[in-house]
Design an enzyme around this catalytic site. Structure first.
Site, short mmCIF file in Angstrom:
data_model
loop_
_atom_site.label_atom_id
_atom_site.label_comp_id
_atom_site.label_asym_id
_atom_site.label_seq_id
_atom_site.Cartn_x
_atom_site.Cartn_y
_atom_site.Cartn_z
N ARG A 1 -17.45 25.69 -9.11
CA ARG A 1 -18.45 25.62 -10.17
C ARG A 1 -18.59 24.23 -10.79
NH1 ARG A 1 -16.90 30.44 -9.42
NH2 ARG A 1 -14.95 29.39 -9.08
N THR A 2 -17.46 23.65 -11.21
CA THR A 2 -17.56 22.43 -12.02
C THR A 2 -18.16 21.28 -11.21
OG1 THR A 2 -15.57 23.21 -13.11
CG2 THR A 2 -16.26 20.98 -13.62
N LYS B 1 -2.52 6.79 -0.25
CA LYS B 1 -1.79 5.55 0.10
C LYS B 1 -1.01 5.00 -1.09
CE LYS B 1 -5.85 4.37 2.82
NZ LYS B 1 -7.05 3.50 2.77
N ARG C 1 -11.46 15.50 -11.98
CA ARG C 1 -10.51 16.62 -12.10
C ARG C 1 -9.21 16.16 -11.45
NH1 ARG C 1 -11.57 22.88 -10.69
NH2 ARG C 1 -12.56 22.67 -12.73
N HIS D 1 -10.15 21.47 -20.38
CA HIS D 1 -11.36 21.56 -19.55
C HIS D 1 -12.54 21.65 -20.54
CE1 HIS D 1 -14.02 22.38 -16.34
NE2 HIS D 1 -13.40 23.38 -15.75
N1 CP Z 1 -14.32 27.38 -14.13
C1 CP Z 1 -13.99 26.42 -13.24
O1 CP Z 1 -13.48 25.35 -13.61
O2 CP Z 1 -14.29 26.73 -11.95
P1 CP Z 1 -14.03 25.78 -10.69
O3 CP Z 1 -12.52 25.63 -10.54
O4 CP Z 1 -14.66 26.49 -9.53
O5 CP Z 1 -14.66 24.45 -10.97
#
Ligand code: CP
Length: 306
Positions: A53-54, A83, A104, A132
């Site tokens: 999603r993100t 590396k 991320r 998040h």
């Molecule tokens: N909710 C969420 O962060 O989903 P993803 O891990 O698929 O990005």
């Protein structure tokens, strides 16, 4: 003059004014009344942990606004991190190729470290067990859209509250609005961290810890389910906790018709509902929540780059 963020690495940075501006823009994007407002901009997505999603919603958001995208979907293995390159060096290079970076990472605090030296906006798309913040933004956007308010809510958070970064970021945002109460329901080994409880106390947000989900469902406005994060614990811990809290057709009967089930997704075995119920019962809001992620992220990109 409107408040503007340079980076977004934690929920505490979001003021009510900024949230309100982003929500107005997200609603405008939902209504499809917009131009390619970020034409000429390039977004880099650096993902050291998996995502559906993100990453895809950020990329879709940038493309829909007329910009372009550079992406590493498995940066842990397929970037120079393998590396031994530091995140600081990676950011100092990638900032030259783009106008904003969505990152991320598996280590808490990485996005904030990146923001300290980056000349382009850094957006935290999840940092280990940390935060998040864009998920929390789309969560409260969804709550506002579905329930019609962000105060005087009874929010029940369920599942792996020790490792879940979405619930942590959501607590910070809910604490900005008055009269909210949070009920934590988790296995004993996966309770919400003391730092969040301290923050709630300091901000006079009522909270409690309960073990019986069915007992708290009738009074909930929102039941926010989360999965047990098996990748962040030894197998024995996972086995102890999995399957402890599940939404089924039986306990869904306990939920008021105006209340909603949310989930940041992906869901595993903590939701056990037939597709027909997911499609037809208005209380099941997690797919609408995921859709809202697109509009909220379009609005956030516009806030940072527009
Ligand atoms: N909710 C969420 O962060 O989903 P993803 O891990 O698929 O990005």
């Amino acid at each position: 003059m409107k408040e503007r963020l340079k980076h977004l690495y934690k929920s505490q940075q979001l003021t009510k004014e900024i949230i309100s501006d982003i929500f107005k823009d997200a609603k405008r994007f939902y209504d499809e009344n917009y131009e390619p407002e970020l034409k000429g901009n390039i977004l880099a997505t650096l993902f050291y942990e998996p995502s559906t999603r993100t990453r895809l919603s950020f990329e879709s958001a940038m493309l829909r606004l007329g910009g372009s995208v550079l992406s590493t979907e498995n940066a842990k293995e397929f970037s120079s991190a393998i590396k031994g390159e530091t995140i600081e060096d990676t950011i100092r290079v990638v900032e030259n190729y783009c106008d904003a970076i969505v990152i991320r990472h598996y280590q808490e605090g990485t996005a904030e470290r990146a923001a300290e030296l980056s000349s382009v906006p850094i957006i935290n798309a999840g940092d280990g067990r940390g935060q998040h913040p864009t998920q929390a933004l789309l969560d409260i956007y969804t709550i506002n859209d579905e329930i019609g308010r962000l105060n005087k809510l009874n929010v029940v958070m369920v599942g792996d509250l020790a490792n879940g970064r979405t619930v942590r970021s959501l607590c910070y945002l809910l604490s900005k609005y008055s009269g909210n109460k949070i009920t934590f329901v988790s296995p004993e080994n996966l309770r919400m961290g003391d730092d969040i409880k301290e923050h709630l106390k300091e901000n006079e947000v009522e909270f409690e810890e309960k073990s019986d989900l069915n007992k708290v469902m009738p009074d909930a406005d929102i039941v926010y389910m989360t999965r047990i994060q098996k990748e962040r614990m030894p197998f024995e811990e996972y086995e102890k906790s999995r399957g402890r809290y599940i939404i089924t057709e039986d306990n869904l009967k306990l939920l008021d018709k105006k209340s909603r089930i949310l989930h940041p997704l992906p869901k595993v075995d903590e939701i056990d509902l037939p597709i027909s119920v997911e499609n037809n019962d208005k209380r099941i809001a997690y797919f609408r929540q995921a859709e809202n992620g697109l509009y909220v992220r379009m609005a956030l990109l516009n806030h940072l780059l527009g």
